[in-house]
Scaffold this motif. Structure first.
Motif, PDB file in Angstrom:
ATOM      1  N   GLY A  80     -29.797 -37.279 -36.433  1.00  0.00           N
ATOM      2  CA  GLY A  80     -29.738 -35.889 -36.279  1.00  0.00           C
ATOM      3  C   GLY A  80     -30.795 -35.532 -35.238  1.00  0.00           C
ATOM      4  N   GLU A  81     -31.742 -36.321 -34.827  1.00  0.00           N
ATOM      5  CA  GLU A  81     -32.775 -36.412 -33.502  1.00  0.00           C
ATOM      6  C   GLU A  81     -32.428 -36.877 -32.433  1.00  0.00           C
ATOM      7  OE1 GLU A  81     -36.607 -37.367 -35.668  1.00  0.00           O
ATOM      8  OE2 GLU A  81     -36.294 -35.891 -37.069  1.00  0.00           O
ATOM      9  N   PHE A  82     -31.715 -37.852 -32.346  1.00  0.00           N
ATOM     10  CA  PHE A  82     -31.423 -38.660 -31.294  1.00  0.00           C
ATOM     11  C   PHE A  82     -30.766 -38.012 -30.391  1.00  0.00           C
ATOM     12  CE2 PHE A  82     -30.076 -43.087 -29.367  1.00  0.00           C
ATOM     13  CZ  PHE A  82     -31.073 -43.002 -28.492  1.00  0.00           C
ATOM     14  N   PRO A  83     -30.709 -37.540 -29.001  1.00  0.00           N
ATOM     15  CA  PRO A  83     -29.953 -36.904 -28.044  1.00  0.00           C
ATOM     16  C   PRO A  83     -28.527 -37.670 -27.880  1.00  0.00           C
ATOM     17  CG  PRO A  83     -32.133 -36.562 -27.360  1.00  0.00           C
ATOM     18  CD  PRO A  83     -32.189 -37.557 -28.519  1.00  0.00           C
ATOM     19  N   PRO A  84     -28.619 -38.954 -27.716  1.00  0.00           N
ATOM     20  CA  PRO A  84     -27.238 -39.599 -27.535  1.00  0.00           C
ATOM     21  C   PRO A  84     -26.256 -39.613 -28.668  1.00  0.00           C
ATOM     22  CG  PRO A  84     -29.276 -40.882 -26.581  1.00  0.00           C
ATOM     23  CD  PRO A  84     -29.839 -39.971 -27.402  1.00  0.00           C
ATOM     24  N   ALA A  85     -26.915 -39.548 -29.859  1.00  0.00           N
ATOM     25  CA  ALA A  85     -26.013 -39.478 -30.969  1.00  0.00           C
ATOM     26  C   ALA A  85     -25.490 -37.993 -31.091  1.00  0.00           C
ATOM     27  CB  ALA A  85     -26.984 -39.777 -32.283  1.00  0.00           C
ATOM     28  N   GLN A  86     -26.359 -37.109 -30.992  1.00  0.00           N
ATOM     29  CA  GLN A  86     -25.834 -35.561 -30.990  1.00  0.00           C
ATOM     30  C   GLN A  86     -25.046 -35.193 -29.852  1.00  0.00           C
ATOM     31  OE1 GLN A  86     -27.006 -33.050 -33.480  1.00  0.00           O
ATOM     32  NE2 GLN A  86     -26.680 -35.322 -34.180  1.00  0.00           N
ATOM     33  N   GLN A  87     -25.445 -35.732 -28.648  1.00  0.00           N
ATOM     34  CA  GLN A  87     -24.346 -35.397 -27.455  1.00  0.00           C
ATOM     35  C   GLN A  87     -23.072 -36.049 -27.635  1.00  0.00           C
ATOM     36  OE1 GLN A  87     -26.927 -36.651 -24.226  1.00  0.00           O
ATOM     37  NE2 GLN A  87     -28.503 -34.983 -24.728  1.00  0.00           N
ATOM     38  N   ASN A  88     -23.014 -37.055 -28.332  1.00  0.00           N
ATOM     39  CA  ASN A  88     -21.786 -37.836 -28.402  1.00  0.00           C
ATOM     40  C   ASN A  88     -21.092 -37.855 -29.995  1.00  0.00           C
ATOM     41  OD1 ASN A  88     -21.195 -39.460 -25.821  1.00  0.00           O
ATOM     42  ND2 ASN A  88     -23.380 -39.540 -26.192  1.00  0.00           N
TER      43      ASN A  88
END
Length: 222
Positions: A80-88
């Protein structure tokens, strides 16, 4: 005539070859078995631009249940906090927690020798096989293109055994196995950096009751 020593497979090279073929194409789906947040961190960062990732949390080996829940919650928080996880749009699926599946698969409860083994032994191989087989079955049932696991990022895990199991499973069905040795190319180091950056809980034993007991006996920490 002396035989040449067997060369280990270069699973990192195999992975890089596959990623180069996927570059610029529509992302295939990947079911990524994960054991915890720290082990997932670098793997998600590395693969998110190539695949539509669903993380699969299936770990009946983890003891006790509060440890299992703590690792799951930390993984969920990180995604929920990691940009690559959120962006993808990385998502998380939790499988059932049934410790008996681990004991049935490894037979360690009936075999003291298996209980005393250090990591990378036969008990661990059976545990890899259990979790990969369950992940493969889920991937097939839900129409994924690929499946793999974060396990090879750990220097304590046997990447050769993990990849052999994955490839054997894939040969039986329609889902491709993504080979890996995620600890290579400073992957393990990067996972440590991300763990520190996101203040992640890092466990001090692999997961099962036997790894916990053996760690307590030796006084070592992961």
């Amino acid at each position: 005539m002396r035989q040449a020593p067997n060369k280990k497979n270069d699973y990192q090279k195999e992975l890089e070859d596959i990623l180069s073929q996927l570059q610029g194409k529509e992302k295939p789906s990947l079911l990524l078995h994960a054991c915890c947040g720290p082990c997932s961190s670098y793997v998600v960062e590395y693969l998110a631009s190539f695949f539509r990732i669903t993380i699969y949390y299936y770990n009946p080996n983890i003891y006790p249940q509060k440890e299992y829940l703590r690792r799951k919650e930390e993984l969920s928080r990180f995604i929920g906090e990691f940009p690559p996880a959120q962006q993808n749009s990385v998502t998380l699926v939790e499988a059932d927690y049934n410790p008996e599946a681990f004991y049935d698969a490894t037979h360690a409860r009936e075999d003291p020798a298996l209980q005393e083994e250090k990591e990378r032994g036969e008990r661990c191989r059976r545990c890899y096989e259990l979790r990969l087989a369950h992940s493969f079955s889920y991937a097939e049932t839900h129409g994924f293109d690929y499946f793999t696991t974060t396990l090879s990022i750990s220097p304590y895990k046997d990447a050769e055994k993990i990849n052999e199991i994955g490839k054997t499973l894939a040969a039986r069905g329609s889902v491709l196995f993504l080979p890996s040795d995620f600890k290579k190319k400073n992957g393990f180091l990067r996972s440590l950096q991300l763990s520190k950056e996101y203040d992640m809980y890092r466990q001090d034993y692999c997961g099962c009751i036997y790894s916990l007991r053996n760690r307590e006996k030796s006084g070592e920490e992961k």
